[in-house]
Scaffold this motif. Structure first.
Motif, PDB file in Angstrom:
ATOM      1  N   THR A   1      -2.096  -2.954   8.057  1.00 26.54           N
ATOM      2  CA  THR A   1      -1.278  -2.332   7.019  1.00 26.54           C
ATOM      3  C   THR A   1      -0.915  -0.910   7.432  1.00 26.54           C
ATOM      4  OG1 THR A   1      -3.111  -1.333   5.801  1.00 26.54           O
ATOM      5  CG2 THR A   1      -2.571  -3.615   5.275  1.00 26.54           C
TER       6      THR A   1
ATOM      7  N   PHE B   1      -3.068  -5.211  -4.046  1.00 32.06           N
ATOM      8  CA  PHE B   1      -2.397  -4.602  -2.902  1.00 32.06           C
ATOM      9  C   PHE B   1      -2.450  -5.501  -1.670  1.00 32.06           C
ATOM     10  CE2 PHE B   1      -3.699  -1.068  -5.591  1.00 32.06           C
ATOM     11  CZ  PHE B   1      -2.523  -0.327  -5.653  1.00 32.06           C
TER      12      PHE B   1
ATOM     13  N   ARG C   1       0.760   2.890  -3.371  1.00 31.49           N
ATOM     14  CA  ARG C   1      -0.541   2.898  -4.041  1.00 31.49           C
ATOM     15  C   ARG C   1      -0.711   4.132  -4.941  1.00 31.49           C
ATOM     16  NH1 ARG C   1      -5.773   0.900  -3.575  1.00 31.49           N
ATOM     17  NH2 ARG C   1      -5.212  -0.411  -1.787  1.00 31.49           N
TER      18      ARG C   1
ATOM     19  N   PRO D   1       0.805  -1.227   0.000  1.00 34.95           N
ATOM     20  CA  PRO D   1       0.000   0.000   0.000  1.00 34.95           C
ATOM     21  C   PRO D   1       0.841   1.282   0.000  1.00 34.95           C
ATOM     22  CG  PRO D   1      -0.860  -1.573   1.594  1.00 34.95           C
ATOM     23  CD  PRO D   1       0.449  -2.131   1.110  1.00 34.95           C
TER      24      PRO D   1
ATOM     25  N   THR E   1      -1.663   1.689   5.760  1.00 44.52           N
ATOM     26  CA  THR E   1      -2.847   2.512   5.517  1.00 44.52           C
ATOM     27  C   THR E   1      -3.820   2.424   6.690  1.00 44.52           C
ATOM     28  OG1 THR E   1      -2.611   2.110   3.153  1.00 44.52           O
ATOM     29  CG2 THR E   1      -4.713   2.992   3.895  1.00 44.52           C
TER      30      THR E   1
END
Length: 289
Positions: A182, A72, A50, A47, A184
């Motif tokens: 993650t 991902f 991304r 990620p 994120t």
């Protein structure tokens, strides 16, 4: 005179009509299709990358018609998926958040070639308006403070934990840590207020989604850096196409522009990177172009 029609004849007639309709619809869709129909290139991506890789894939599809399918996941997870690909679904390229995963893949015989792209570093992303008034490492250790840290399956979670253990700061922080999957998810925890701070990569913390939040570059995290590297996989079923996209990703006038736009610290010798890629991925003598 009226002719009688048997049920069998009627059924056969209906089947013929239905088949004709289906064929007609397929042909109409085929004639109006504007995109490519070839197999897409499959790229496993952490990620962290991304934003630039989505922009690069869109650019590439628009310019060449080659479809790019981005998948991902945390670096450890995508390494596992590269290691054990689904039957009939080999991956073409691998872009984790740190080159240590590329080295693991290489040790497993999965990597044909690889090229470094950029470096990232760990920072602390604070919750909106910083209600706990965090300004230094010591503030993260106060009672009641929650710090989101990606689990070790994510590169920043693994590297930050290893660094803090080595510098003997992990035991004090650990009671405040909220595990997330993650990078994120860690950043989002700080964004929605379920954590007061999050340890994430700098390129994630400065993304537009977290523009209203403060970022701290603390000396306690100095040395927690990731090296983003793109690997061309041996399992690719279309190595020439994968190689062409890899060159585009690391081209100073195309992919590297997108990485810089997203705040990545691209390798100083950007042209050198492209040259290295060209040399590393150039078709070998006697190989198919």
């Amino acid at each position: 005179m009226t002719l009688a029609t048997s049920p069998t004849t009627a059924a056969v007639g209906s089947l013929v009509v239905l088949t004709g309709l289906i064929a007609g619809l397929w042909w109409r869709e085929y004639q109006t299709r504007t995109g490519p129909i070839d197999r897409p290139l499959v790229v496993f991506v952490a990620p962290t990358s991304r934003l630039p890789i989505e922009a690069i894939a869109a650019d590439y599809e628009r310019e060449t018609g080659q479809r790019i399918e981005l998948r991902f996941g945390p670096s450890e997870d995508i390494l596992t998926k590269v290691r054990f690909p689904a039957p009939g679904e080999p991956a073409d390229l691998f872009l984790p958040a740190d080159d240590s995963y590329v080295r693991q893949a290489r040790d497993l015989g999965l990597v044909a070639e690889s090229v470094p792209i950029a470096r990232v570093r760990a920072v602390v992303l604070l919750a909106k308006n910083n209600p706990k008034r965090i300004g230094a490492w010591a503030d993260l250790l106060r009672d009641g403070v929650k710090v989101a840290v990606p689990n070790p399956g994510a590169a920043v979670g693994k590297l930050a934990r290893e660094h803090l253990v080595t510098t003997r700061k992990w035991l004090a922080l650990e009671p405040r840590v909220v595990d997330t999957g993650t990078v994120t998810e860690a950043a989002n925890a700080a964004k929605v207020g379920s954590a007061d701070a999050a340890i994430v990569w700098d390129v994630v913390a400065t993304a537009p989604a977290y523009r209203e939040q403060t970022v701290l570059a603390l000396p306690e995290l100095k040395g927690v850096t990731g090296r983003v590297e793109l690997a061309l996989l041996n399992q690719s079923s279309d190595a020439p196409a994968a190689r062409k996209f890899a060159r585009y990703v690391t081209d100073p006038n195309h992919g590297l522009v997108r990485f810089r736009e997203s705040g990545f610290n691209v390798e100083d010798k950007a042209g050198g990177v492209a040259s290295a890629l060209h040399e590393a991925l150039a078709p070998r003598e006697g190989a198919a172009p």
